[in-house]
Design an enzyme around this catalytic site. Structure first.
Site, short mmCIF file in Angstrom:
data_model
loop_
_atom_site.label_atom_id
_atom_site.label_comp_id
_atom_site.label_asym_id
_atom_site.label_seq_id
_atom_site.Cartn_x
_atom_site.Cartn_y
_atom_site.Cartn_z
N SER A 88 -8.32 49.42 3.10
CA SER A 88 -9.24 50.55 3.21
C SER A 88 -8.54 51.89 3.39
O SER A 88 -9.14 52.87 3.79
CB SER A 88 -10.19 50.32 4.40
OG SER A 88 -10.93 49.16 4.18
N SER A 92 -2.53 48.81 6.14
CA SER A 92 -2.34 47.44 6.64
C SER A 92 -1.16 46.75 5.95
O SER A 92 -0.40 46.03 6.60
CB SER A 92 -3.62 46.61 6.47
OG SER A 92 -3.94 46.49 5.12
N ALA A 95 2.14 48.14 7.32
CA ALA A 95 2.38 47.66 8.70
C ALA A 95 2.91 46.22 8.67
O ALA A 95 3.82 45.86 9.43
CB ALA A 95 1.09 47.74 9.52
N ASP A 136 3.83 55.43 3.06
CA ASP A 136 3.17 54.54 4.03
C ASP A 136 4.20 53.83 4.90
O ASP A 136 4.13 53.86 6.13
CB ASP A 136 2.33 53.47 3.30
CG ASP A 136 1.05 54.04 2.71
OD1 ASP A 136 0.87 55.27 2.72
OD2 ASP A 136 0.21 53.24 2.24
C1 MEV Z 1 -1.53 55.05 -0.55
O1 MEV Z 1 -1.72 54.96 0.84
C2 MEV Z 1 -1.39 56.46 -0.99
C3 MEV Z 1 -1.07 56.74 -2.44
O2 MEV Z 1 -0.63 58.10 -2.53
C4 MEV Z 1 0.01 55.82 -2.98
C5 MEV Z 1 1.35 56.05 -2.33
O3 MEV Z 1 1.61 57.12 -1.75
O4 MEV Z 1 2.17 55.12 -2.44
C6 MEV Z 1 -2.30 56.59 -3.32
#
Ligand code: MEV
Length: 310
Positions: A88, A92, A95, A136
């Site tokens: 979402s 996740s 992590a 991320d």
């Molecule tokens: C994913 O959380 C965010 C995006 O920009 C993809 C990425 O940064 O790897 C869509």
């Protein structure tokens, strides 16, 4: 037998998603929703117990990490517990990749090096999402608030943001789990980019400017109208076709009562778009709207510690 436990936080993206894949900056923050990995050695074959992810993917990740750190991972019992909503936009999978890497490093008495944990976790993220930016896994590893920018040489460039108290009146509203995965959404934007490079690049560049402005505001006290930027960011994300009609409707309602909102993360087009970051000078109005529309809200504390041994 000793048990090693390592946890890692979830994340949100304040601004910059998608454009960051093409080298523009983005602003990330960790959240106090966490994922915990506990590992012990056994004399049986690899066993994974999880309330979180597909066992197959966890297994793949364990094998891959084992290979990258040069250690045998065949006789372990691994428990994964998480309070991070899956798929979402709350990080996740990052992590999981980071906590699992940290736990296997700790179990094998290897040096606790964030740089290495982040690098290995990125390899797993690539398997999961195709061509992720690496933002991320980086924020989940280092924690706090970060400005992140993907580099051509694949060494992540990020700046910690220390003064982040100005993020006020934020409510996270869950628009629902998207049908598409992050990888699929990144690929969808890549198709748009391929078909209309100049136009799509313009959108990315405008998103990058928003991230830069927000960064200066958070870090150096520059005065900006945050809500105006968020509204602008939403319009640009809409042009990238990562906001579903359903999520657009919710955002319109938020704007109608004087607030602003945008997706956070990869979004989704076919049905729901994951979490929305919503801001209003009178946050109670947002809460009332969410209640009235029967939408889940997710209370979070932002900027918590990254990966850690428990
Ligand atoms: C994913 O959380 C965010 C995006 O920009 C993809 C990425 O940064 O790897 C869509």
């Amino acid at each position: 037998m000793k048990t090693v436990s390592v946890s890692a936080p979830g994340k949100i993206i304040l601004t910059g998603e998608h454009a960051v894949v093409y080298g523009y900056p983005g602003i990330w923050a960790t959240t106090d929703k966490r994922l915990l990995v506990s590992i012990k050695r056994t004399n049986q074959k690899l066993k994974i117990i999880s309330n979180h992810t597909s066992i197959d993917f966890a297994k793949y990740s364990v094998m891959k990490i084992g290979k990258l750190i040069g250690k045998n991972v065949s006789s372990l019992e691994i428990k994964i517990k998480s309070t991070i909503p899956v798929g979402s936009g709350m990080g996740s999978s990052a992590a999981l990749a980071v906590a699992l890497t940290g736990a296997l490093i700790k179990l094998n008495d290897l040096p606790w090096e964030l740089k290495r944990i982040n690098k290995i976790a990125f390899e797993i993220e690539k398997q999961q999402h195709g061509t992720p930016s690496g933002g991320d896994n980086t924020v989940v590893t280092y924690g706090g608030f970060l400005k992140y920018q993907k580099q051509k040489n694949s060494i992540p460039k990020f700046d910690k943001i220390s003064s982040h108290k100005k993020i006020k009146n934020l409510l996270i509203i869950n628009s629902g789990k998207p049908q598409e995965t992050t990888g699929e959404m990144v690929a969808k934007v890549a198709t748009l980019y391929k078909n209309n490079q100049a136009q799509t690049n313009k959108i990315f560049s405008k998103i990058g400017d928003i991230a830069q402005k927000l960064y200066h505001h958070l870090n150096m006290n520059s005065k900006i109208k945050t809500q105006k930027l968020i509204k602008e960011n939403h319009k640009l994300l809409n042009k990238l076709q990562v906001v579903s009609p359903k999520a657009q409707k919710i955002i319109k309602k938020i704007e109608h009562i004087g607030g602003v909102a945008k997706i956070s993360g990869a979004g989704g087009f076919l049905d729901s778009s994951g979490i929305l970051l919503a801001f209003h000078n009178k946050p109670k109005l947002l809460t009332h709207l969410a209640e009235f529309e029967n939408l889940n809200t997710i209370p979070v504390v932002l900027g918590v510690q990254g990966v850690r041994v428990e």
